[in-house]
Design an enzyme around this catalytic site. Structure first.
Site, PDB file in Angstrom:
ATOM      1  N   ALA A   1       0.844  -1.195   0.000  1.00  0.00           N
ATOM      2  CA  ALA A   1       0.000   0.000   0.000  1.00  0.00           C
ATOM      3  C   ALA A   1       0.877   1.242   0.000  1.00  0.00           C
ATOM      4  O   ALA A   1       2.098   1.151  -0.133  1.00  0.00           O
ATOM      5  CB  ALA A   1      -0.908  -0.011   1.225  1.00  0.00           C
ATOM      6  N   ASN A   2       0.293   2.407   0.131  1.00  0.00           N
ATOM      7  CA  ASN A   2       1.057   3.651   0.262  1.00  0.00           C
ATOM      8  C   ASN A   2       0.296   4.616   1.157  1.00  0.00           C
ATOM      9  O   ASN A   2      -0.782   4.296   1.651  1.00  0.00           O
ATOM     10  CB  ASN A   2       1.338   4.253  -1.121  1.00  0.00           C
ATOM     11  CG  ASN A   2       0.058   4.561  -1.858  1.00  0.00           C
ATOM     12  OD1 ASN A   2      -0.722   5.412  -1.433  1.00  0.00           O
ATOM     13  ND2 ASN A   2      -0.187   3.852  -2.952  1.00  0.00           N
ATOM     14  N   ARG A   3       0.876   5.810   1.356  1.00  0.00           N
ATOM     15  CA  ARG A   3       0.349   6.722   2.372  1.00  0.00           C
ATOM     16  C   ARG A   3      -0.780   7.623   1.897  1.00  0.00           C
ATOM     17  O   ARG A   3      -1.179   8.528   2.616  1.00  0.00           O
ATOM     18  CB  ARG A   3       1.471   7.636   2.858  1.00  0.00           C
ATOM     19  CG  ARG A   3       2.493   6.953   3.690  1.00  0.00           C
ATOM     20  CD  ARG A   3       3.491   7.974   4.188  1.00  0.00           C
ATOM     21  NE  ARG A   3       4.670   7.340   4.704  1.00  0.00           N
ATOM     22  CZ  ARG A   3       4.722   6.764   5.904  1.00  0.00           C
ATOM     23  NH1 ARG A   3       3.667   6.766   6.684  1.00  0.00           N
ATOM     24  NH2 ARG A   3       5.819   6.171   6.312  1.00  0.00           N
TER      25      ARG A   3
END
Ligand code: C5P
Length: 406
Positions: A212-214
């Site tokens: 995932a990412n932020r």
């Protein structure tokens, strides 16, 4: 603000547990200045009483097509004519099927066929019923007939505890969708369809782990809401986020890049495509069906596969929206990279932001952007994500107006 001042809203309360939310919806509509005329289906009586509905609406509740008093003067036609909009909440699979087929066997059915006012459905049903091909067909046909939709949202079902898409939109979202409908008359994007991607994607490694990412989804969600405020019919395709759905837009929730691409493609044709999502560039080449076990000190190999580039796929496709907008978050050579993306991904506009500075940090609340087009670069001062969204929606409306039809 009395955004619905003097508007006569026919509220058809359908049978379903979500009917209890209509009590709050009545309050929300009335605090915006609307006059709420409730119509209850027979099934709705199992969930809320005409007494509480009538008391909150401060209006008589209509229930029966064959009411001797009302139908002396063809009451259902009068109800249908004397309103500015009809809301159906909760809208069951059955109600969608009935209107899609033009059936008018009860009071709500007759009103829905007879009215020329805009109709807003807030569906609520079991996720399996919502995803059934028959319901998809009815949704498609009703949308083509000009019926507007808000929700359903993804979440836990009240009756079964099951999770999935099918939960009725919240009263505030329904009120927001109605406001957007009325705003549409004099709005520059009235009658235009927009699709916006937002949030991160989650790419499963096994049933409990993912890549995932932020991304918070704040910028994409704000843009969807801003386009809706200008009157566009907006579908927001969102990856997993923890912020609420914006008002006045249809939200399609997805997890992976491939699901996001399919959801966007299902929204075409559209006039506007805004691709804000921080799509994971790679996914695990093979998502394991069972949880990967720790095995001594040797970590398992993780092979990656390329995800589709959603912006590039749509930007270069034959069914491309008239205006395609992408984002570019860069830490160096911002403008050169943005220009490259404009060309490579078939976008009309790239909104570039410098994530090397604090203002542009993913997940933050403000943004410093530069608008890169084939004609040149426009630098915007640092602003909140909501301000950027409002400015961008205005900019897109102008681009659409100026761009000749093919
Ligand atoms: O190549 P890069 O990820 O920097 O491009 C960013 C732009 O492309 C954003 O508009 C983003 O939403 C879009 N994008 C996409 N699908 C991908 C990767 C990026 O739509 N797989």
């Amino acid at each position: 603000m009395k955004t619905l001042a003097g508007k006569r809203i026919l509220l058809v309360i359908g049978g379903g547990i979500a009917a209890y939310k209509c009590l709050d919806l009545i309050r929300r509509l009335r605090e915006r200045g609307a006059i709420v005329v409730p119509v209850m289906t027979q099934a709705a009586h199992h969930f809320v009483t005409p007494l509480s509905v009538g008391a909150l609406a401060a209006h008589r509740v209509y229930t029966d097509l064959f009411d001797r008093e009302d139908e002396q003067d063809v009451g259902h036609i009068r109800l249908a004519r004397e309103c500015d909009a009809v809301i159906v909440a909760p809208a069951s699979a059955d109600r969608m099927a009935q209107l899609s087929a033009g059936l008018a066997g009860d009071l709500p059915g007759a009103v829905l066929l007879a009215t020329r006012a805009p109709i807003l459905f807030a569906p609520a049903m079991n996720p399996a019923m919502w995803s059934h091909p028959a319901t998809r067909r009815n949704l498609q046909r009703l949308t083509e007939d000009g019926v507007h939709f808000v929700g359903p949202n993804r979440g836990e079902m009240a009756e079964s505890g099951e999770a999935g898409e099918g939960r009725m939109a919240e009263p505030l979202e329904i009120a927001g969708a109605l406001e957007a409908l009325f705003g549409a008359g004099d709005a520059p994007l009235a009658g235009r369809r927009a699709v916006v991607t937002s949030g991160p994607t989650h790419e499963p490694i096994d049933p409990v782990r993912y890549i995932a990412n932020r991304s918070s989804g704040r910028q994409g969600h704000a843009i969807a809401a801003a386009l809706a405020r200008l009157g566009a019919e907006v579908t927001l395709v969102s990856g997993p986020v923890s912020i609420p759905d914006p008002a006045g837009v249809i939200v399609v929730k997805v997890e992976t890049a491939r699901e996001m691409l399919a959801a966007v493609e299902a929204q075409l044709p559209a006039d506007i495509g805004v691709f804000v999502a921080a799509v994971a560039d790679w996914r695990a080449a093979e998502a394991h069906a069972g949880k990967l076990k720790k095995d001594g000190s040797v970590p398992p190999p993780l092979e990656l596969a390329l995800n589709p580039d959603i912006l590039a796929t749509i930007g270069k496709s034959e069914r491309r929206p008239r205006v395609v907008v992408g984002f570019a978050a860069e830490t160096d050579d911002l403008l050169a990279h943005a220009r490259g993306k404009l060309e490579r991904k078939g976008a009309d506009l790239i909104v570039a932001n410098d994530v090397s500075h604090e203002t542009g940090i993913m997940g933050g609340t403000s943004n410093t952007v530069h608008l890169v087009t084939a004609e040149g670069v426009e630098d915007w001062p640092s602003a909140t994500k909501d301000e950027v969204a409002t400015g961008l929606a205005d900019h897109i409306a102008r681009m659409l107006l100026e761009k000749p039809r093919p």
